[in-house]
Write a protein that holds these residues in place. Structure first.
Motif, PDB file in Angstrom:
ATOM      1  N   ASP A 147       0.849  -1.187   0.000  1.00 27.65           N
ATOM      2  CA  ASP A 147       0.000   0.000   0.000  1.00 27.65           C
ATOM      3  C   ASP A 147       0.888   1.240   0.000  1.00 27.65           C
ATOM      4  OD1 ASP A 147      -1.802   2.035   0.390  1.00 27.65           O
ATOM      5  OD2 ASP A 147      -2.850   1.095   2.060  1.00 27.65           O
ATOM      6  N   LEU A 148       0.920   1.923  -1.140  1.00 29.59           N
ATOM      7  CA  LEU A 148       1.680   3.164  -1.261  1.00 29.59           C
ATOM      8  C   LEU A 148       0.758   4.384  -1.268  1.00 29.59           C
ATOM      9  CD1 LEU A 148       4.384   2.165  -3.926  1.00 29.59           C
ATOM     10  CD2 LEU A 148       4.485   1.979  -1.434  1.00 29.59           C
ATOM     11  N   GLY A 149      -0.473   4.191  -0.797  1.00 25.19           N
ATOM     12  CA  GLY A 149      -1.415   5.296  -0.744  1.00 25.19           C
ATOM     13  C   GLY A 149      -2.540   5.146  -1.749  1.00 25.19           C
ATOM     14  N   ASP A 150      -3.358   6.174  -1.846  1.00 21.98           N
ATOM     15  CA  ASP A 150      -4.559   6.122  -2.680  1.00 21.98           C
ATOM     16  C   ASP A 150      -4.403   6.855  -4.007  1.00 21.98           C
ATOM     17  OD1 ASP A 150      -5.904   4.631  -0.760  1.00 21.98           O
ATOM     18  OD2 ASP A 150      -6.561   6.434   0.316  1.00 21.98           O
ATOM     19  N   ASN A 151      -3.210   7.337  -4.303  1.00 20.02           N
ATOM     20  CA  ASN A 151      -2.976   8.044  -5.558  1.00 20.02           C
ATOM     21  C   ASN A 151      -1.983   7.278  -6.429  1.00 20.02           C
ATOM     22  OD1 ASN A 151      -4.595  10.337  -4.841  1.00 20.02           O
ATOM     23  ND2 ASN A 151      -2.919  11.012  -3.523  1.00 20.02           N
ATOM     24  N   MET A 152      -2.223   7.305  -7.736  1.00 13.92           N
ATOM     25  CA  MET A 152      -1.290   6.680  -8.668  1.00 13.92           C
ATOM     26  C   MET A 152       0.060   7.389  -8.589  1.00 13.92           C
ATOM     27  SD  MET A 152       0.414   6.749 -11.782  1.00 13.92           S
ATOM     28  CE  MET A 152      -0.348   7.857 -12.993  1.00 13.92           C
ATOM     29  N   LEU A 153       1.127   6.616  -8.642  1.00 16.02           N
ATOM     30  CA  LEU A 153       2.451   7.221  -8.646  1.00 16.02           C
ATOM     31  C   LEU A 153       3.409   6.354  -9.452  1.00 16.02           C
ATOM     32  CD1 LEU A 153       4.367   5.494  -6.442  1.00 16.02           C
ATOM     33  CD2 LEU A 153       2.952   6.739  -4.828  1.00 16.02           C
ATOM     34  N   TYR A 154       4.499   6.971  -9.877  1.00 15.51           N
ATOM     35  CA  TYR A 154       5.539   6.263 -10.610  1.00 15.51           C
ATOM     36  C   TYR A 154       6.654   5.886  -9.649  1.00 15.51           C
ATOM     37  CZ  TYR A 154       3.136   7.558 -14.868  1.00 15.51           C
ATOM     38  OH  TYR A 154       2.181   7.683 -15.854  1.00 15.51           O
ATOM     39  N   ILE A 155       7.066   4.642  -9.739  1.00 20.67           N
ATOM     40  CA  ILE A 155       8.094   4.110  -8.852  1.00 20.67           C
ATOM     41  C   ILE A 155       9.460   4.643  -9.269  1.00 20.67           C
ATOM     42  CG2 ILE A 155       9.192   1.997  -7.996  1.00 20.67           C
ATOM     43  CD1 ILE A 155       6.269   2.346  -7.113  1.00 20.67           C
ATOM     44  N   GLN A 156      10.193   5.175  -8.303  1.00 20.39           N
ATOM     45  CA  GLN A 156      11.539   5.678  -8.564  1.00 20.39           C
ATOM     46  C   GLN A 156      12.611   4.799  -7.945  1.00 20.39           C
ATOM     47  OE1 GLN A 156      11.890   8.208 -10.624  1.00 20.39           O
ATOM     48  NE2 GLN A 156       9.670   8.519 -10.748  1.00 20.39           N
ATOM     49  N   GLN A 157      12.249   4.057  -6.887  1.00 17.37           N
ATOM     50  CA  GLN A 157      13.187   3.187  -6.193  1.00 17.37           C
ATOM     51  C   GLN A 157      12.764   1.731  -6.374  1.00 17.37           C
ATOM     52  OE1 GLN A 157      15.968   4.319  -4.862  1.00 17.37           O
ATOM     53  NE2 GLN A 157      15.389   6.441  -5.334  1.00 17.37           N
ATOM     54  N   PRO A 158      13.661   0.858  -6.822  1.00 12.26           N
ATOM     55  CA  PRO A 158      13.287  -0.542  -7.060  1.00 12.26           C
ATOM     56  C   PRO A 158      12.680  -1.243  -5.853  1.00 12.26           C
ATOM     57  CG  PRO A 158      15.407  -0.072  -8.067  1.00 12.26           C
ATOM     58  CD  PRO A 158      15.048   1.139  -7.266  1.00 12.26           C
ATOM     59  N   GLY A 159      13.080  -0.828  -4.634  1.00 10.57           N
ATOM     60  CA  GLY A 159      12.544  -1.462  -3.434  1.00 10.57           C
ATOM     61  C   GLY A 159      11.053  -1.270  -3.262  1.00 10.57           C
ATOM     62  N   SER A 160      10.479  -0.293  -3.957  1.00 15.63           N
ATOM     63  CA  SER A 160       9.034  -0.036  -3.869  1.00 15.63           C
ATOM     64  C   SER A 160       8.254  -0.676  -5.008  1.00 15.63           C
ATOM     65  CB  SER A 160       8.773   1.475  -3.867  1.00 15.63           C
ATOM     66  OG  SER A 160       9.372   2.100  -2.754  1.00 15.63           O
ATOM     67  N   THR A 161       8.880  -1.554  -5.746  1.00 22.71           N
ATOM     68  CA  THR A 161       8.259  -2.142  -6.932  1.00 22.71           C
ATOM     69  C   THR A 161       6.975  -2.896  -6.607  1.00 22.71           C
ATOM     70  OG1 THR A 161       8.775  -3.440  -8.911  1.00 22.71           O
ATOM     71  CG2 THR A 161       9.455  -4.367  -6.816  1.00 22.71           C
ATOM     72  N   PRO A 162       6.016  -2.956  -7.525  1.00 25.13           N
ATOM     73  CA  PRO A 162       4.782  -3.721  -7.298  1.00 25.13           C
ATOM     74  C   PRO A 162       5.065  -5.172  -6.945  1.00 25.13           C
ATOM     75  CG  PRO A 162       4.536  -2.318  -9.220  1.00 25.13           C
ATOM     76  CD  PRO A 162       5.971  -2.226  -8.813  1.00 25.13           C
ATOM     77  N   ARG A 163       4.178  -5.748  -6.147  1.00 28.45           N
ATOM     78  CA  ARG A 163       4.331  -7.132  -5.713  1.00 28.45           C
ATOM     79  C   ARG A 163       3.935  -8.091  -6.828  1.00 28.45           C
ATOM     80  NH1 ARG A 163       6.858  -4.556  -2.797  1.00 28.45           N
ATOM     81  NH2 ARG A 163       6.611  -4.267  -0.548  1.00 28.45           N
ATOM     82  N   GLY A 164       4.611  -9.225  -6.859  1.00 26.00           N
ATOM     83  CA  GLY A 164       4.374 -10.192  -7.928  1.00 26.00           C
ATOM     84  C   GLY A 164       3.000 -10.807  -7.925  1.00 26.00           C
ATOM     85  N   LEU A 165       2.297 -10.738  -6.803  1.00 19.98           N
ATOM     86  CA  LEU A 165       0.960 -11.335  -6.756  1.00 19.98           C
ATOM     87  C   LEU A 165      -0.078 -10.454  -7.425  1.00 19.98           C
ATOM     88  CD1 LEU A 165      -1.153 -10.097  -4.305  1.00 19.98           C
ATOM     89  CD2 LEU A 165       0.809 -10.854  -2.956  1.00 19.98           C
ATOM     90  N   ASN A 166       0.266  -9.205  -7.702  1.00 23.02           N
ATOM     91  CA  ASN A 166      -0.602  -8.239  -8.375  1.00 23.02           C
ATOM     92  C   ASN A 166       0.300  -7.422  -9.294  1.00 23.02           C
ATOM     93  OD1 ASN A 166      -2.308  -6.176  -9.161  1.00 23.02           O
ATOM     94  ND2 ASN A 166      -2.777  -5.467  -7.095  1.00 23.02           N
ATOM     95  N   TYR A 167       0.554  -7.958 -10.482  1.00 28.69           N
ATOM     96  CA  TYR A 167       1.679  -7.483 -11.282  1.00 28.69           C
ATOM     97  C   TYR A 167       1.337  -7.567 -12.765  1.00 28.69           C
ATOM     98  CZ  TYR A 167       6.730  -7.192 -12.444  1.00 28.69           C
ATOM     99  OH  TYR A 167       7.960  -6.813 -12.889  1.00 28.69           O
ATOM    100  N   SER A 168       1.862  -6.629 -13.526  1.00 29.96           N
ATOM    101  CA  SER A 168       1.688  -6.689 -14.985  1.00 29.96           C
ATOM    102  C   SER A 168       2.930  -6.150 -15.667  1.00 29.96           C
ATOM    103  CB  SER A 168       0.451  -5.892 -15.420  1.00 29.96           C
ATOM    104  OG  SER A 168       0.605  -4.509 -15.132  1.00 29.96           O
TER     105      SER A 168
END
Length: 310
Positions: A147-168
């Motif tokens: 959960d990175l909040g309720d607003n769309m954002l672009y990932i800048q740090q690899p550690g915050s990457t989307p989880r593989g269970l919900n991924y595209s």
């Protein structure tokens, strides 16, 4: 089925009790275009095939058996079978909300620079079980929470990457970097990871974009056997090994790994003592410490192996 806009892949290994709900959540998608579901049976010995066959009347659904164990292997196999340019991955113990596919697909349609996207993940606890007092928000991420909040954002740090269970991911990008690395990702009961983090590193290095889409919501079912301290310690151990392997694959394997791992070990040990009266923070840091032992073990093994080859 003509003009498939998005392919959903479920890679599964002996999870027949969860799989049906995951498939059903996809069959119930409110998606305005055509899509397909590809179930990759990764060497299961349970009723996985029967669960899929019970739903075989749905034209969206495909089944393939991949005998070589490994999540990355299964993901790559599914990508080869899938028809669409946009590939979405859902875990076999997760349930997608009805708008999940539409949110993902629209994001790619609106942004040609986007190559990876994923959404928020909430947790479904087993019946009559509450989160233990020693479970910190950080360790809840090991159960899939994201959960990175309720607003769309672009990932800048690899550690915050989307989880593989919900991924595209875009197929063209996946093919460009040669697929998911089989040296990362789970294999049977070993908990290797970091394959999504590596993907995000590759994307950012090449100038592509990675997005967090909170409306692409998925709920992840927490297995009761994971709510034990021993599971989290094992998960931390494999996380440390995974990080060591990822650095080695990136050409960063040298004696400095021993220094980094030792510094992180000492820092985690200090914090576990600092939070001695807080069971959640104390255990969180102990898991981190245990992970650094795994990291150091893998680093030492590689250095010794390299030395023996000379």
């Amino acid at each position: 089925m003509p003009d498939i806009q998005i392919s959903v892949l479920i890679c599964t290994h002996n999870r027949d009790t969860y799989l049906g709900a995951a498939i059903d959540s996809l069959l119930a998608q409110e998606f305005t275009a055509n899509f397909e579901i590809v179930v990759v049976d990764n060497g299961s010995g349970d009723l996985t095939r029967e669960v899929v066959e019970q739903r075989s009347s749905h034209p969206h659904l495909k089944y393939i058996f991949e005998p070589t164990l490994g999540l990355s292997v299964a993901r790559n196999t599914g990508a080869k079978i899938a028809s669409a340019e946009i590939l979405a991955y859902l875990d076999d113990d997760a349930v997608a909300t009805p708008q999940w596919l539409q949110v993902l697909y629209s994001a790619y349609q609106d942004n040609s620079q986007l190559v990876i996207a994923g959404g928020k993940v909430t947790l479904i606890w087993p019946p009559d079980i509450k989160p233990p007092k020693w479970l910190s928000p950080g360790l809840a991420a090991n159960l899939g929470a994201y959960d990175l909040g309720d607003n769309m954002l672009y990932i800048q740090q690899p550690g915050s990457t989307p989880r593989g269970l919900n991924y595209s991911i875009r197929r063209s990008f996946l093919e460009e970097i040669g697929g998911f690395d089989p040296q990362l990702g789970r294999v049977g009961k070993n908990l290797l990871s970091n394959e999504e983090l590596q993907m995000t590193e590759f994307a950012l290095q090449r100038g592509w974009q990675v997005a967090y889409l909170p409306q692409a919501l998925v709920a992840h079912k927490v297995a009761p056997e994971r709510l034990k301290p021993s599971w989290f310690l094992s998960r931390g151990w494999w996380q440390g090994i995974s990080e060591c392997y990822r650095e080695q694959l990136a050409g960063q394997a040298d004696i400095s790994q021993l220094q980094r791992g030792s510094e992180k070990f000492v820092r985690g040990l200090y914090k576990s003592l600092q939070y001695i009266t807080d069971p959640a923070e104390r255990f969180d840091n102990l898991v981190y410490v245990y992970g650094q032992i795994g990291y150091l073990k893998a680093a030492i093994h590689r250095l010794l192996f390299k030395e023996n080859k000379k």
